[in-house]
Write an enzyme that holds these catalytic residues in place. Structure first.
Site, PDB file in Angstrom:
ATOM      1  N   CYS A  65      28.260   9.981  27.401  1.00  0.00           N
ATOM      2  CA  CYS A  65      29.104  11.138  27.669  1.00  0.00           C
ATOM      3  C   CYS A  65      28.549  11.926  28.854  1.00  0.00           C
ATOM      4  O   CYS A  65      27.338  12.131  28.950  1.00  0.00           O
ATOM      5  CB  CYS A  65      29.177  12.029  26.432  1.00  0.00           C
ATOM      6  SG  CYS A  65      30.268  13.452  26.646  1.00  0.00           S
ATOM      7  N   CYS A  69      26.022  18.836  26.077  1.00  0.00           N
ATOM      8  CA  CYS A  69      25.883  19.584  24.823  1.00  0.00           C
ATOM      9  C   CYS A  69      24.517  19.292  24.192  1.00  0.00           C
ATOM     10  O   CYS A  69      24.200  18.144  23.871  1.00  0.00           O
ATOM     11  CB  CYS A  69      26.997  19.206  23.860  1.00  0.00           C
ATOM     12  SG  CYS A  69      28.664  19.376  24.565  1.00  0.00           S
ATOM     13  N   CYS A  72      23.963  17.055  20.933  1.00  0.00           N
ATOM     14  CA  CYS A  72      24.660  15.783  20.774  1.00  0.00           C
ATOM     15  C   CYS A  72      23.828  14.581  21.176  1.00  0.00           C
ATOM     16  O   CYS A  72      23.247  14.540  22.263  1.00  0.00           O
ATOM     17  CB  CYS A  72      25.958  15.810  21.581  1.00  0.00           C
ATOM     18  SG  CYS A  72      26.961  14.338  21.329  1.00  0.00           S
ATOM     19  N   CYS A 109      39.663  10.195  11.148  1.00  0.00           N
ATOM     20  CA  CYS A 109      39.388  10.990  12.339  1.00  0.00           C
ATOM     21  C   CYS A 109      38.930  10.063  13.456  1.00  0.00           C
ATOM     22  O   CYS A 109      37.874   9.433  13.345  1.00  0.00           O
ATOM     23  CB  CYS A 109      38.318  12.029  12.038  1.00  0.00           C
ATOM     24  SG  CYS A 109      38.735  13.098  10.636  1.00  0.00           S
ATOM     25  N   CYS A 142      43.691  12.252  12.581  1.00  0.00           N
ATOM     26  CA  CYS A 142      43.237  13.358  13.424  1.00  0.00           C
ATOM     27  C   CYS A 142      42.550  12.756  14.645  1.00  0.00           C
ATOM     28  O   CYS A 142      41.729  11.848  14.522  1.00  0.00           O
ATOM     29  CB  CYS A 142      42.266  14.236  12.656  1.00  0.00           C
ATOM     30  SG  CYS A 142      41.599  15.628  13.607  1.00  0.00           S
ATOM     31  N   CYS A 202      42.178  21.834  13.775  1.00  0.00           N
ATOM     32  CA  CYS A 202      40.920  21.624  13.053  1.00  0.00           C
ATOM     33  C   CYS A 202      39.803  22.094  13.970  1.00  0.00           C
ATOM     34  O   CYS A 202      39.640  21.570  15.073  1.00  0.00           O
ATOM     35  CB  CYS A 202      40.761  20.142  12.716  1.00  0.00           C
ATOM     36  SG  CYS A 202      39.156  19.706  11.998  1.00  0.00           S
ATOM     37  N   ARG A 272      35.394  21.981   5.278  1.00  0.00           N
ATOM     38  CA  ARG A 272      34.867  20.617   5.193  1.00  0.00           C
ATOM     39  C   ARG A 272      33.372  20.603   5.449  1.00  0.00           C
ATOM     40  O   ARG A 272      32.903  21.141   6.455  1.00  0.00           O
ATOM     41  CB  ARG A 272      35.567  19.729   6.216  1.00  0.00           C
ATOM     42  CG  ARG A 272      35.148  18.261   6.179  1.00  0.00           C
ATOM     43  CD  ARG A 272      35.888  17.467   7.249  1.00  0.00           C
ATOM     44  NE  ARG A 272      37.310  17.765   7.208  1.00  0.00           N
ATOM     45  CZ  ARG A 272      38.121  17.679   8.273  1.00  0.00           C
ATOM     46  NH1 ARG A 272      37.640  17.314   9.441  1.00  0.00           N
ATOM     47  NH2 ARG A 272      39.396  17.975   8.152  1.00  0.00           N
TER      48      ARG A 272
END
Length: 411
Positions: A65, A69, A72, A109, A142, A202, A272
């Site tokens: 990626c 972040c 992550c 998801c 999702c 979400c 969740r």
């Protein structure tokens, strides 16, 4: 305790707690944690009974990626030895999804690492959504693909997506400390795009990076204002090879207090338990079911989770039941506008609110999401929280099975 009685009354009326009340929940002592769980459990049962919704993650594209972040394992510069692979084909993704559905998952998801999808990526994911829907009756889908461009949310909705996930992760004031390649406002904008397209919103948070109680309350109050249908609560998994590898700031009791605070602020929303529950709640996971009405089944994006069979046994032993596809998750008053049922117009409208997101991608559950330690190892917000004396690094395991491998998934 007067505080808890007040919060229960407010939760049953869908009335917003004050900031002082939310902070007071986080400040309760370990001696009072069972009282806090019991009080928030009354609110949870009022709106959701004893049902537990199961969700299943499929990592469509793992690693590499370009975003930075700090929490992550898939981030730019990550040294974490995770699986790295490009896009799964629709049939591969559908096969992975079917394993979760067979284990009882109601929602799948679909997550992809990256800043955001290209139009070609949206086409690819749309094909995957249609394939999963054709092969798995009644499943909700999702998508979590990062930042959306104009028109992309509408295309995902047209392909059959029910929801879009994009987490706020932490407070606006500290967001720049955990990510420099995009902004808090970018995340809110993406949530608005998803919401405007009729997708169920979400959006959640990540706890455990040393943030202050004020930061936690800020992000949860921001989520309440955005009015998502579901709020995933991630607990940082400190992956070796990421800037937050040394951030072990959570105890099981603190995790329970955080979940209780979220339930009091968002009483009628699907809360969740997401990444990190096995690492930080450990043997106290069953207590968390009295606070949250939704969990992920099996593994996460890049880390191993509890075995799917153990998840199901835990739910049954704690006196809860798996929510079937014949039940609408949200309370009737939230479904009235087509929101939450996923059988008609999909979801997401509420009163013009929106939401944040990410079950993956540049996101929050990644088998670990967290917030803010930055390159120097510092933390955002208050540094006064006691550190966990014995970090449970033995509980952090990289996923080596399921999507992107030839091994059977953990579902």
């Amino acid at each position: 305790m007067d505080l808890l009685n007040t919060l229960v009354d407010k939760g049953l009326r869908r009335e917003m707690p004050t900031r002082e009340e939310a902070l007071a929940v986080l400040a309760t002592s370990d001696d009072d944690v069972l009282d806090v769980v019991a009080a928030a459990g009354k609110v949870r049962r009022h709106w959701f009974g004893r049902r537990v919704k199961l969700n299943y993650l499929v990592n469509l594209k793992s690693g590499l990626c370009p975003e930075d972040c700090s929490y992550c394992s898939q981030r730019l510069g990550s040294k974490a030895e995770i699986l790295k692979y490009t896009w799964l084909k629709p049939d591969q993704a559908s096969q992975a999804a079917a394993a979760g559905v067979a284990g009882g998952a109601k929602r799948v998801c679909l997550v992809a690492s990256g800043r955001g999808p290209t139009d070609r990526d949206v086409d690819r994911v749309s094909d995957t959504i249609r394939t999963i829907k054709e092969q798995n009756d009644g499943v909700e889908v999702c998508a979590c693909l990062g930042l959306l461009s104009d028109g992309q949310a509408e295309r995902l909705r047209a392909a059959g997506a029910d929801a879009y996930n994009h987490n706020l992760n932490t407070s606006e004031a500290t967001y720049g400390d955990i990510t420099t390649t995009h902004t808090y406002a970018d995340r809110v904008d993406t949530v608005h795009k998803a919401h405007a397209a009729g997708l169920s919103a979400c959006s959640g948070l990540i706890a455990g990076m040393g943030e202050s109680d004020e930061d936690l309350v800020d992000v949860v109050f921001s989520l309440r204002e955005l009015d998502p249908d579901s709020v995933p609560v991630n607990f940082l998994i400190p992956f070796e090879g990421t800037p937050l590898a040394k951030e072990w700031n959570l105890t099981p009791q603190r995790c329970l207090r955080i979940l209780a605070m979220v339930r009091f602020v968002c009483p009628d929303v699907e809360v969740r338990i997401a990444g990190g529950r096995e690492v930080h709640l450990r043997s106290m996971q069953p207590l968390a079911l009295h606070l949250a009405n939704s969990i992920f089944l099996g593994d996460y994006l890049t880390s191993e989770g509890q075995a799917g069979k153990a998840d199901l046994e835990m739910i049954a032993d704690a006196g809860f039941e798996v929510e079937g596809t014949d039940r609408v998750t949200l309370p009737e008053h939230r479904v009235a506008g087509g929101c939450g049922s996923h059988e008609a117009a999909g979801c997401g409208s509420h009163e013009g609110g929106a939401c944040g997101s990410d079950e993956g991608g540049a996101c929050g559950s990644h088998g670990g999401g967290g917030c803010g330690s930055h390159e120097s190892g510092g933390v955002c917000g208050s540094a006064s929280l006691p550190r966990v004396e014995e970090p449970r690094t033995d509980l952090v395991a990289v996923r080596r099975r399921g999507a992107g491998t030839d091994l059977a998934p953990n579902a």
